[in-house]
Design a protein around this motif. Structure first.
Motif, PDB file in Angstrom:
ATOM      1  N   CYS A 293       0.859  -1.179   0.000  1.00  0.00           N
ATOM      2  CA  CYS A 293       0.000   0.000   0.000  1.00  0.00           C
ATOM      3  C   CYS A 293       0.902   1.238   0.000  1.00  0.00           C
ATOM      4  O   CYS A 293       1.839   1.320   0.795  1.00  0.00           O
ATOM      5  CB  CYS A 293      -0.899  -0.008   1.229  1.00  0.00           C
ATOM      6  N   PRO A 294       0.652   2.213  -0.875  1.00  0.00           N
ATOM      7  CA  PRO A 294       1.507   3.397  -0.904  1.00  0.00           C
ATOM      8  C   PRO A 294       1.395   4.278   0.340  1.00  0.00           C
ATOM      9  O   PRO A 294       2.296   5.046   0.629  1.00  0.00           O
ATOM     10  CB  PRO A 294       1.041   4.156  -2.149  1.00  0.00           C
ATOM     11  N   ARG A 295       0.308   4.152   1.108  1.00  0.00           N
ATOM     12  CA  ARG A 295       0.126   4.987   2.310  1.00  0.00           C
ATOM     13  C   ARG A 295       0.700   4.345   3.560  1.00  0.00           C
ATOM     14  O   ARG A 295       1.392   4.990   4.333  1.00  0.00           O
ATOM     15  CB  ARG A 295      -1.352   5.287   2.516  1.00  0.00           C
ATOM     16  N   CYS A 296       0.389   3.046   3.774  1.00  0.00           N
ATOM     17  CA  CYS A 296       0.799   2.421   5.038  1.00  0.00           C
ATOM     18  C   CYS A 296       1.835   1.315   4.864  1.00  0.00           C
ATOM     19  O   CYS A 296       2.389   0.833   5.845  1.00  0.00           O
ATOM     20  CB  CYS A 296      -0.417   1.878   5.781  1.00  0.00           C
TER      21      CYS A 296
ATOM     22  N   ARG B 230      -7.846  -2.283  -4.473  1.00  0.00           N
ATOM     23  CA  ARG B 230      -6.747  -2.623  -3.565  1.00  0.00           C
ATOM     24  C   ARG B 230      -7.392  -3.364  -2.398  1.00  0.00           C
ATOM     25  O   ARG B 230      -8.179  -2.791  -1.656  1.00  0.00           O
ATOM     26  CB  ARG B 230      -6.013  -1.384  -3.089  1.00  0.00           C
TER      27      ARG B 230
ATOM     28  N   GLN C 121      -8.151  -1.030   4.005  1.00  0.00           N
ATOM     29  CA  GLN C 121      -8.222   0.252   4.696  1.00  0.00           C
ATOM     30  C   GLN C 121      -6.965   0.371   5.536  1.00  0.00           C
ATOM     31  O   GLN C 121      -6.636  -0.544   6.301  1.00  0.00           O
ATOM     32  CB  GLN C 121      -9.445   0.339   5.602  1.00  0.00           C
ATOM     33  N   CYS C 122      -6.280   1.483   5.385  1.00  0.00           N
ATOM     34  CA  CYS C 122      -5.065   1.712   6.162  1.00  0.00           C
ATOM     35  C   CYS C 122      -5.418   1.845   7.640  1.00  0.00           C
ATOM     36  O   CYS C 122      -6.465   2.396   7.983  1.00  0.00           O
ATOM     37  CB  CYS C 122      -4.366   2.982   5.700  1.00  0.00           C
TER      38      CYS C 122
ATOM     39  N   GLN D 245      -3.493   6.376  11.641  1.00  0.00           N
ATOM     40  CA  GLN D 245      -2.158   6.889  11.944  1.00  0.00           C
ATOM     41  C   GLN D 245      -2.200   7.643  13.265  1.00  0.00           C
ATOM     42  O   GLN D 245      -3.180   8.334  13.556  1.00  0.00           O
ATOM     43  CB  GLN D 245      -1.674   7.832  10.824  1.00  0.00           C
TER      44      GLN D 245
END
Length: 110
Positions: free
Chosen positions: A25-28, A47, A99-100, A103
């Motif tokens: 995942c590019p975010r997490c 995704r 789902q990330c 944060q």
């Protein structure tokens, strides 16, 4: 020497986009499966978490979608939306969209 005809290039690109790939995942940075749905009218990029879930435990919230991982054997894996008609007869592994995790919120600096 000439290249491939445009229709063959487009067909190969579409097949490559529909093939399921493992990507972080590019975010997490979590391990996910990505692919484009094979719909010709409204294809979307998916995704999903790579671990199949029990269909009875699909979250009831509207912000999570369920997907079927079809194919295998002699055909490439594809991700298909699990609509209410397909869900009644589905024998495929069921995936849930990724789902990330939340944060941590940075505290006030001053």
């Amino acid at each position: 020497m000439t290249g491939l005809p445009r229709h063959l290039i487009a067909e190969r690109a579409a097949r490559a986009a529909e093939t399921v790939r493992r990507q972080p995942c590019p975010r997490c940075g979590a391990d996910t499966l990505t692919a484009r749905t094979p719909d010709r009218v409204a294809a979307i990029d998916v995704r999903a978490d790579p671990t199949p879930i029990d269909p009875a435990t699909i979250p009831a919230s509207r912000d999570r979608l369920a997907w079927c991982l079809t194919g295998g054997g002699h055909t490439p894996h594809r991700i298909r939306w699990r609509d209410r008609w397909h869900a009644q007869v589905c024998t495929h592994p069921v995936l849930i969209d990724h789902q990330c995790p939340p944060q941590p919120v940075q505290g006030v600096l001053l």
